[in-house]
Design an enzyme around this catalytic site. Structure first.
Site, PDB file in Angstrom:
ATOM      1  CB  VAL A   1      24.314  42.421  79.741  1.00 16.03           C
ATOM      2  CG1 VAL A   1      23.161  42.251  78.348  1.00 16.03           C
ATOM      3  CG2 VAL A   1      24.114  40.852  80.510  1.00 16.03           C
ATOM      4  CD  GLU A   2      23.621  47.987  78.158  1.00 12.69           C
ATOM      5  OE1 GLU A   2      23.927  48.175  77.248  1.00 12.69           O
ATOM      6  OE2 GLU A   2      22.329  48.106  78.615  1.00 12.69           O
ATOM      7  CB  SER A   3      30.316  47.313  77.786  1.00 12.79           C
ATOM      8  OG  SER A   3      30.473  47.355  79.189  1.00 12.79           O
TER       9      SER A   3
ATOM     10  CB  VAL B   1      23.606  46.540  83.987  1.00 17.26           C
ATOM     11  CG1 VAL B   1      23.524  47.574  83.026  1.00 17.26           C
ATOM     12  CG2 VAL B   1      22.281  46.194  84.747  1.00 17.26           C
TER      13      VAL B   1
ATOM     14  CE1 TYR C   1      20.864  45.362  78.488  1.00 20.20           C
ATOM     15  CE2 TYR C   1      18.863  45.676  79.783  1.00 20.20           C
ATOM     16  CZ  TYR C   1      20.198  45.930  79.478  1.00 20.20           C
ATOM     17  OH  TYR C   1      20.732  46.791  80.210  1.00 20.20           O
TER      18      TYR C   1
END
Length: 247
Positions: free
Chosen positions: A145-147, A142, A232
């Site tokens: 993918v997020e940051s 996570v 996502y």
């Protein structure tokens, strides 16, 4: 540092992709930022998060090109616009301008983090995952993918930090500094665990809820028909599977 303390009544905040700030020099030579387009003077346009940074609409000279601008609001509603993120505890960060999204900077740091179980944040990831009963490899996926493992990442809609927490979500989780890796990972992992619990362990629904909100999942009776949310899920699934976990 910008010499600015500006009261802005109608500042368009992060989350509105068309929001812009304008910069110009007044008669005294001081730099001024405002959300109202200046009239009769040379100015620059500063786009909101997700934009391309500073764009010169009319040359102003001086080669002023801030990499990031922060907007704080005080308890009385006054607003401070500055290029310094650290402010006293009475000021709340409400918008960020000028920083490219995390995905544009995904590179060696993320590759190193993936290869080492979280890089500099490995202990924080494993401890938070253990407390919540979540697979640390999922938390790591996570974050990737997020940051891209950038603790200073800011999205075009105002999500901050490693696990890209929105202001309301962070407040509900008791996170007071979304840029603090320990707080961000702890809060994001707790939220991910809550979504897994809410949707009875269904990973796709939990990830959809993390991205689009649990209300959207419940309204649509499953993964919402949003291309961003569907992509996502696929990206995290691919990363999670690449870590040797089930796809």
């Amino acid at each position: 540092m910008l010499r600015l303390l500006i009261l802005v009544a109608g500042l368009a905040l992060a989350g509105t992709s068309a929001a812009e700030l304008y910069s110009f020099r007044d008669a005294s030579g001081a730099r001024v930022l405002t959300d109202e387009r200046p009239q009769g003077v040379p100015y620059e346009t500063i786009r909101s998060p997700g934009g391309a940074g500073t764009v010169t609409s009319t040359p102003v000279g001086g080669n002023w090109s801030p990499s990031q601008i922060f907007v704080f609001q005080g308890p009385g509603g006054e607003r401070l616009i500055t290029n310094q993120r650290q402010q006293n505890s009475g000021m709340e960060l409400i918008a960020t301008y000028g920083r490219p999204t995390a995905r544009a900077r995904c590179g060696a740091r993320a590759r190193n983090a993936l290869a080492t179980g979280g890089g500099d944040f490995a202990d924080l990831i494993h401890n938070a995952a253990h407390r919540q009963g979540v697979d640390p490899a999922l938390v790591q996926s996570v974050i990737h993918v997020e940051s891209c493992f950038d603790p200073q990442a800011v999205s075009r809609v105002g999500a901050h930090g490693l696990m890209q927490l929105m202001p309301a979500t962070a407040a509900d989780l008791g996170v007071t500094d979304r840029f603090d890796p320990a707080q961000n990972i702890d809060g994001g992992t707790r939220y991910l665990a809550a979504m897994l619990d809410r949707f009875e362990g269904d990973l796709d629904l939990a990830l959809a809820a993390y991205n689009a909100g649990p209300g959207a999942v419940e309204r649509h009776g499953g993964v919402p028909p949003f291309r961003e949310t569907q992509n996502y899920i696929l990206r995290i699934r691919a990363q999670y599977g690449g870590n040797g976990r089930p796809n």
